[in-house]
Scaffold this motif. Sequence first.
Motif, short mmCIF file in Angstrom:
data_model
loop_
_atom_site.label_atom_id
_atom_site.label_comp_id
_atom_site.label_asym_id
_atom_site.label_seq_id
_atom_site.Cartn_x
_atom_site.Cartn_y
_atom_site.Cartn_z
N THR A 128 29.69 15.36 43.40
CA THR A 128 29.47 15.07 44.82
C THR A 128 30.20 13.81 45.26
N GLY A 129 30.61 12.98 44.34
CA GLY A 129 31.29 11.74 44.72
C GLY A 129 31.31 10.79 43.54
N ALA A 130 31.76 9.58 43.81
CA ALA A 130 31.92 8.62 42.73
C ALA A 130 30.58 8.19 42.15
N THR A 131 29.55 8.15 42.97
CA THR A 131 28.22 7.79 42.45
C THR A 131 27.82 8.77 41.36
N ALA A 132 27.98 10.06 41.64
CA ALA A 132 27.63 11.08 40.66
C ALA A 132 28.53 10.97 39.44
N SER A 133 29.80 10.69 39.63
CA SER A 133 30.71 10.58 38.50
C SER A 133 30.38 9.35 37.65
N ASN A 134 29.99 8.25 38.30
CA ASN A 134 29.58 7.08 37.53
C ASN A 134 28.33 7.39 36.71
N LEU A 135 27.44 8.18 37.30
CA LEU A 135 26.25 8.60 36.56
C LEU A 135 26.63 9.40 35.32
N PRO A 185 31.08 -4.84 39.84
CA PRO A 185 30.92 -3.38 39.85
C PRO A 185 30.41 -2.88 41.20
N HIS A 186 30.80 -1.70 41.55
CA HIS A 186 30.28 -1.04 42.75
C HIS A 186 28.77 -0.86 42.60
N SER A 187 28.06 -0.92 43.70
CA SER A 187 26.59 -0.82 43.66
C SER A 187 26.12 0.45 42.94
N SER A 188 26.93 1.50 43.02
CA SER A 188 26.52 2.77 42.41
C SER A 188 26.44 2.67 40.88
N LEU A 189 27.10 1.68 40.31
CA LEU A 189 27.03 1.53 38.86
C LEU A 189 25.63 1.04 38.45
N ALA A 237 38.58 -0.27 39.05
CA ALA A 237 40.01 -0.06 39.36
C ALA A 237 40.13 0.77 40.64
N GLY A 238 40.11 0.16 41.80
CA GLY A 238 39.94 -1.25 42.03
C GLY A 238 38.55 -1.55 42.59
N GLU A 239 38.42 -2.84 42.87
CA GLU A 239 37.17 -3.37 43.41
C GLU A 239 37.11 -3.02 44.90
N VAL A 268 36.02 4.02 33.55
CA VAL A 268 36.80 3.47 34.65
C VAL A 268 36.20 3.96 35.96
N ASP A 269 35.81 3.03 36.83
CA ASP A 269 35.43 3.44 38.18
C ASP A 269 36.69 3.33 39.04
N GLY A 270 37.37 4.47 39.16
CA GLY A 270 38.63 4.50 39.91
C GLY A 270 38.48 5.13 41.28
N ALA A 271 37.26 5.11 41.81
CA ALA A 271 37.01 5.76 43.10
C ALA A 271 37.95 5.22 44.17
N PHE A 272 38.28 3.96 44.05
CA PHE A 272 39.05 3.33 45.11
C PHE A 272 40.52 3.22 44.78
N GLY A 273 40.84 3.02 43.51
CA GLY A 273 42.20 2.63 43.21
C GLY A 273 43.03 3.60 42.40
N ALA A 305 37.73 12.23 45.49
CA ALA A 305 38.76 13.01 46.19
C ALA A 305 38.63 12.89 47.70
N HIS A 306 37.41 12.66 48.21
CA HIS A 306 37.34 12.53 49.67
C HIS A 306 38.05 11.25 50.12
N LYS A 307 38.00 10.23 49.27
CA LYS A 307 38.72 9.00 49.62
C LYS A 307 40.23 9.18 49.44
N LEU A 308 40.62 9.72 48.30
CA LEU A 308 42.03 9.66 47.92
C LEU A 308 42.85 10.81 48.49
N PRO A 312 37.37 17.26 52.63
CA PRO A 312 36.11 16.98 53.32
C PRO A 312 35.12 16.25 52.41
N TYR A 313 34.37 15.38 53.01
CA TYR A 313 33.22 14.75 52.39
C TYR A 313 32.27 15.86 52.00
N ASP A 314 31.69 15.94 50.83
CA ASP A 314 31.82 15.03 49.73
C ASP A 314 32.57 15.69 48.59
C1 LIG Z 1 33.20 4.63 47.13
C2 LIG Z 1 32.97 4.10 45.80
C3 LIG Z 1 31.89 4.54 45.03
C4 LIG Z 1 30.82 5.48 45.56
O1 LIG Z 1 31.41 6.65 45.95
P1 LIG Z 1 30.62 7.87 46.60
O2 LIG Z 1 31.64 8.94 46.61
O3 LIG Z 1 30.22 7.40 47.95
O4 LIG Z 1 29.45 8.19 45.76
C5 LIG Z 1 31.80 4.07 43.73
N1 LIG Z 1 32.69 3.20 43.25
C6 LIG Z 1 33.73 2.72 43.97
C7 LIG Z 1 34.68 1.75 43.38
C8 LIG Z 1 33.89 3.17 45.27
O5 LIG Z 1 34.93 2.72 46.00
#
Ligand SMILES: *Cc1c(COP(=O)(O)O)cnc(C)c1O
Length: 486
Positions: A128-135, A185-189, A237-239, A268-273, A305-308, A312-314
């Motif tokens: 569903t998103g990076a939060t789920a992937s970090n989990l 770390p992102h709050s989701s971590l 990667a990245g903050e 690696v939390d690469g949601a952003f970078g 993928a919704h970011k990069l 569509p979200y999510d």
């Molecule tokens: C956006 C983001 C998340 C959370 O992503 P969701 O898709 O909203 O769950 C986690 N880590 C980083 C670095 C992010 O930029």
Amino acid sequence: MSNLDFTSAEIPQALPSAESLANAEASIVTSLLDAGLGFEHVKKHLLNDIAPGFTGSSRCPNYYAFTTGAVTDAALFADWLASTYDQNVQVHLPKETIATGVEDTALRLLQQLLSFSEVDFPGRLFTTGATASNLLGMAVGREFVVAEAGRRNSPPVHASISQLGLLEACLQARVQNIQVLSTLPHSSLYKAASAVGIGRNSVVSLPLNIDEPWRFDMAALEQHLSNGAASIISISAGEVSSGRFATDGQEIAKIRALADKHGAWIHVDGAFGLQARILPQTEAYSALTDGVSGLHLADSITGDAHKLLNVPYDCGFFFTRHLALQQTVFSNPNSAYLSTTALSIPSPLNLGVENSRRFRALPVYASLLAYGRVWHCDLLERQIALARRVAAYIANSTAYELLPNDELDKVYIVVLFRARMRSLNTQLGSLLNASKKIHVSELQWMGQPATRIAVGTWRVDVERDFRVLVEALEAASGDTAWGQRR
Ligand SMILES: *Cc1c(COP(=O)(O)O)cnc(C)c1O
């Protein structure tokens, strides 16, 4: 690409007006109707009453707050098809549907786009998103580090959290503490650490120093890895606030060696970078490409993928080298579906949290196919170009200060800044957002209010959007004759 434009040719606002919001709220039907209004009526209601109360996150090029990303035409069409055909993508049933085949291919195409080996990272899944992937990263990581501690005991023990539970596995492996070592770390971590039983307090930030808190203090990292706890290292990667990267290629090679020595897991939390991996190897981008080089040395990787990709979200994704371990943690063994394990494509229900899953792969497949590598690279370059122009403007202005510092060659798709005047700074976000033409984030950076512009849309137009942003910045500072500071 057309504008998905159902009403007018004007650029939609970044935020709805107070009036549109109030109208939308007043129009919501709150009592269940005995007889429905019918589709035609509801269609009008959604388009005319409700939709004007939405943000312009997808349709307005100047929405710079949450990086939901916009939606490309190809992805939107595929998303509509995904709903229309409503495929089951939990079990791989190749004689019944091609859906999981498409999903597996979409994930492999993503690995090709981001230069991760399909062979080295056989564990791959849409989430569903990076939060789920970090989990997922924390769940598979903790399975690994505790089992590894058990293997290193003498005599070795087989300590599987997924079989024994956290407490018993840790007892048997003689693990007293699991720690997650990271930088900013992102709050989701923290949420992931809480959910998998590691605990929020076990997430430790090891910043290099006050000027570069997003980078690892390598000495502190080595020290923590030697403290007897089982360790997951999470690389930002990245903050998310500054767009800066935790490591470079040389550091991550060292971290890999340390992790192997101490039985640690690298996530690696690469949601952003992560997307920076598609940039050309030129001087202009070297700070960014350095920041994402070597990430293939990780055990697990989070991407969004919704970011990069502007699907569509999510839509998030997760890659790991350790497919078998991923299945150990997430297999659904009592289900009637498990006879599928021997097939070439593992059933997604055995790889992640969900059983019921949306066919998120189809928009990714469509987008990658429709636009190709070059378009995605060009898009990222345009996003960086806008961020850097705005960053340069801010670095040279008297009213504003660029954060975390003035190094323009390190600016990715984020501009973090504050107003020099404290009284302006405390209300800067609301002043900038007041026109509703742009929307920026208000956040805290090193304990002080700061503002962030995150460029995440394919609708970016460097010249046009630079003018829009400068106009907003000048209006907020009341300083149209902004001078050059140097
Ligand atoms: C956006 C983001 C998340 C959370 O992503 P969701 O898709 O909203 O769950 C986690 N880590 C980083 C670095 C992010 O930029």
